[in-house]
Design a protein around this motif. Structure first.
Motif, short mmCIF file in Angstrom:
data_model
loop_
_atom_site.label_atom_id
_atom_site.label_comp_id
_atom_site.label_asym_id
_atom_site.label_seq_id
_atom_site.Cartn_x
_atom_site.Cartn_y
_atom_site.Cartn_z
N LYS A 28 0.83 -1.21 0.00
CA LYS A 28 0.00 0.00 0.00
C LYS A 28 0.87 1.26 0.00
CE LYS A 28 -3.88 2.07 2.50
NZ LYS A 28 -4.82 1.87 3.62
N GLU A 29 1.91 1.27 0.81
CA GLU A 29 2.82 2.41 0.89
C GLU A 29 3.57 2.59 -0.43
OE1 GLU A 29 3.74 2.29 5.66
OE2 GLU A 29 4.87 0.98 4.32
N ILE A 30 4.01 1.50 -1.03
CA ILE A 30 4.72 1.56 -2.31
C ILE A 30 3.81 2.13 -3.38
CG2 ILE A 30 5.76 0.16 -4.14
CD1 ILE A 30 6.88 -1.64 -1.84
N GLU A 31 2.57 1.72 -3.37
CA GLU A 31 1.61 2.25 -4.35
C GLU A 31 1.39 3.75 -4.16
OE1 GLU A 31 -0.36 2.17 -7.69
OE2 GLU A 31 0.61 0.39 -6.87
N ILE A 32 1.30 4.19 -2.91
CA ILE A 32 1.16 5.62 -2.63
C ILE A 32 2.37 6.38 -3.17
CG2 ILE A 32 1.20 7.33 -0.75
CD1 ILE A 32 -0.58 5.33 0.84
N LEU A 33 3.57 5.84 -2.96
CA LEU A 33 4.78 6.50 -3.44
C LEU A 33 4.85 6.54 -4.97
CD1 LEU A 33 7.35 5.20 -0.83
CD2 LEU A 33 6.52 7.54 -1.11
N LYS A 34 4.37 5.50 -5.63
CA LYS A 34 4.36 5.49 -7.10
C LYS A 34 3.50 6.62 -7.65
CE LYS A 34 5.18 0.58 -7.90
NZ LYS A 34 4.57 -0.70 -8.33
N GLN A 35 2.44 6.97 -6.93
CA GLN A 35 1.50 7.99 -7.38
C GLN A 35 1.84 9.38 -6.82
OE1 GLN A 35 -2.51 6.69 -6.63
NE2 GLN A 35 -2.05 4.62 -7.30
N SER A 36 2.86 9.46 -6.00
CA SER A 36 3.21 10.70 -5.31
C SER A 36 3.79 11.76 -6.25
CB SER A 36 4.22 10.40 -4.21
OG SER A 36 4.70 11.59 -3.63
N ASN A 37 3.45 13.01 -5.99
CA ASN A 37 4.05 14.14 -6.69
C ASN A 37 5.35 14.59 -6.02
OD1 ASN A 37 2.02 14.32 -8.61
ND2 ASN A 37 0.76 15.58 -7.28
N ASN A 38 5.58 14.10 -4.80
CA ASN A 38 6.80 14.44 -4.07
C ASN A 38 7.29 13.19 -3.34
OD1 ASN A 38 8.88 15.49 -2.56
ND2 ASN A 38 7.77 17.34 -1.98
N ARG A 39 7.87 12.30 -4.09
CA ARG A 39 8.30 10.99 -3.57
C ARG A 39 9.32 11.13 -2.44
NH1 ARG A 39 9.44 7.03 -8.22
NH2 ARG A 39 7.24 7.42 -8.45
N LEU A 40 10.22 12.08 -2.56
CA LEU A 40 11.24 12.30 -1.53
C LEU A 40 10.60 12.64 -0.19
CD1 LEU A 40 14.38 12.61 -1.10
CD2 LEU A 40 14.02 15.04 -1.56
N TYR A 41 9.67 13.57 -0.20
CA TYR A 41 8.97 13.99 1.01
C TYR A 41 8.13 12.84 1.58
CZ TYR A 41 5.46 16.18 3.96
OH TYR A 41 4.62 16.47 5.01
N ASP A 42 7.33 12.19 0.74
CA ASP A 42 6.44 11.14 1.22
C ASP A 42 7.21 9.92 1.74
OD1 ASP A 42 4.16 12.65 0.73
OD2 ASP A 42 3.92 11.86 -1.30
N PHE A 43 8.28 9.56 1.06
CA PHE A 43 9.13 8.46 1.54
C PHE A 43 9.66 8.78 2.93
CE2 PHE A 43 13.21 6.50 2.29
CZ PHE A 43 13.02 5.18 1.89
N THR A 44 10.20 9.98 3.09
CA THR A 44 10.80 10.38 4.36
C THR A 44 9.75 10.44 5.46
OG1 THR A 44 12.46 11.67 3.17
CG2 THR A 44 12.22 12.12 5.52
#
Length: 86
Positions: free
Chosen positions: A22-38
């Motif tokens: 679920k988290e990986i899917e959210i990151l794939k769709q993220s406009n700011n992957r760096l921020y969301d990952f962190t």
């Protein structure tokens, strides 16, 4: 209480080892992957510290989208601090 501070970062090895589908899917769709990952990573580490566990804890057991409302955050353009308490 569990607290973690992380400078903004993205690490593919950590993603594969510690993030749920679920988290990986959210990151794939993220406009700011760096921020969301962190943000997710600080949540995971703060929670594990709250439990009194170490980095050997199975981080995939922590589904951050389900518990985000249980945190307080301090953020700026360079880092995120996550604070977990109950």
């Amino acid at each position: 209480i569990g607290v973690d501070l992380q400078f903004l970062t993205y690490d593919e090895k950590v993603l594969k080892k510690a993030y749920t589908e679920k988290e990986i899917e959210i990151l794939k769709q993220s406009n700011n992957r760096l921020y969301d990952f962190t943000k997710m990573w600080t949540m995971k580490e703060a929670y594990v510290k709250f439990l009194g566990k170490g980095l050997t804890y199975d981080f995939k057991r922590i589904e951050t989208p389900n518990i985000i409302n249980e945190y307080e955050f301090i953020e700026n353009e360079d880092y995120i601090i996550a604070i977990y308490s109950k």
